[in-house]
Design a protein around this motif. Structure first.
Motif, PDB file in Angstrom:
ATOM      1  N   GLY A 153       0.871  -1.293   0.041  1.00 22.92           N
ATOM      2  CA  GLY A 153       0.113   0.157  -0.109  1.00 22.92           C
ATOM      3  C   GLY A 153       0.913   1.276   0.041  1.00 22.92           C
ATOM      4  N   THR A 162      -3.097  -2.294  -8.289  1.00 20.03           N
ATOM      5  CA  THR A 162      -4.404  -1.577  -7.775  1.00 20.03           C
ATOM      6  C   THR A 162      -4.767  -0.800  -8.959  1.00 20.03           C
ATOM      7  OG1 THR A 162      -2.816   0.082  -6.863  1.00 20.03           O
ATOM      8  CG2 THR A 162      -3.687  -1.447  -5.236  1.00 20.03           C
ATOM      9  N   SER A 163      -4.393  -0.873 -10.135  1.00 15.69           N
ATOM     10  CA  SER A 163      -4.832  -0.114 -11.173  1.00 15.69           C
ATOM     11  C   SER A 163      -4.751  -1.086 -12.619  1.00 15.69           C
ATOM     12  CB  SER A 163      -3.840   1.091 -11.621  1.00 15.69           C
ATOM     13  OG  SER A 163      -4.356   1.853 -12.713  1.00 15.69           O
TER      14      SER A 163
END
Length: 199
Positions: A153, A162-163
């Motif tokens: 994160g 996360t994309s």
């Protein structure tokens, strides 16, 4: 800030076609796209070296290098990522207009953004090169430690984690870096450029 309405495009006295004749080859952009760690920069630089050995006029535009200068004001949010690719497309277009073969090594994860760049060029001037590599191998390589940070994160909006990454539907060239050596990858690009009479 809107586009100024009092500017005019000035046509160069020395045309792109004249530069082609002088250089002994045509110009184009090799648009390397793929996940982080897939080998985009490695292949792009190896291709550039092969072109240099052939006395071709060429250059590499690398994602990290561009963000150190021209695009240092951009974040990794969606809007800025789109602008990052648009600016690179415009720079690549200037290189092509100067008669050079420019290798552009950027993740450029979205098809829409890559199509926007393709639309800037004449037919056969934009060559999309999909550097394909399974994400688990990219993570194993992880030369910059980015995947580890993304999974913790620390890095938001990271492509593949996360994309999303949208692979090309119809790239001109596909290079599977988990199966081909650097030499084989370079030869694949050189063969394409030769067959298309760019070289």
């Amino acid at each position: 800030m809107g586009k100024a309405d009092h500017i005019t495009w000035h046509h160069a006295a020395v045309t792109k076609e004249k530069r082609h004749l002088l250089n002994g080859h045509k110009s184009c952009v090799l648009w390397f796209t793929g996940l982080s760690g897939s080998g985009k920069s490695t292949v792009a630089n190896a291709v550039d070296e092969a072109l240099f050995q052939r006395q071709c006029h060429s250059y590499v535009l690398d994602g990290d290098n561009i963000r150190h200068g021209l695009n240092q004001d951009l974040s990794f949010q969606a809007r800025d990522r789109k602008e990052n690719i648009r600016r690179i497309g415009e720079v690549a277009k200037l290189f092509v207009d100067s008669g050079q073969i420019v290798s552009s090594a950027f993740i450029s994860p979205f098809r829409e953004d890559r199509q926007l760049v393709r639309n800037m060029f004449q037919p056969d001037e934009f060559i999309e090169v999909h550097i394909h590599c399974p994400i688990h191998i990219c993570e194993e390589r992880d030369p910059k430690g980015l995947y580890e940070k993304a999974r913790k994160g620390v890095i938001p909006n990271f492509t593949g984690i996360t994309s999303p990454y949208e692979p090309p539907d119809h790239p001109e060239i596909v290079i599977e870096t988990d199966q081909l050596s650097i030499e084989q990858a370079v030869q694949k690009v050189i063969t394409y450029l030769t067959e298309k009479k760019i070289l």
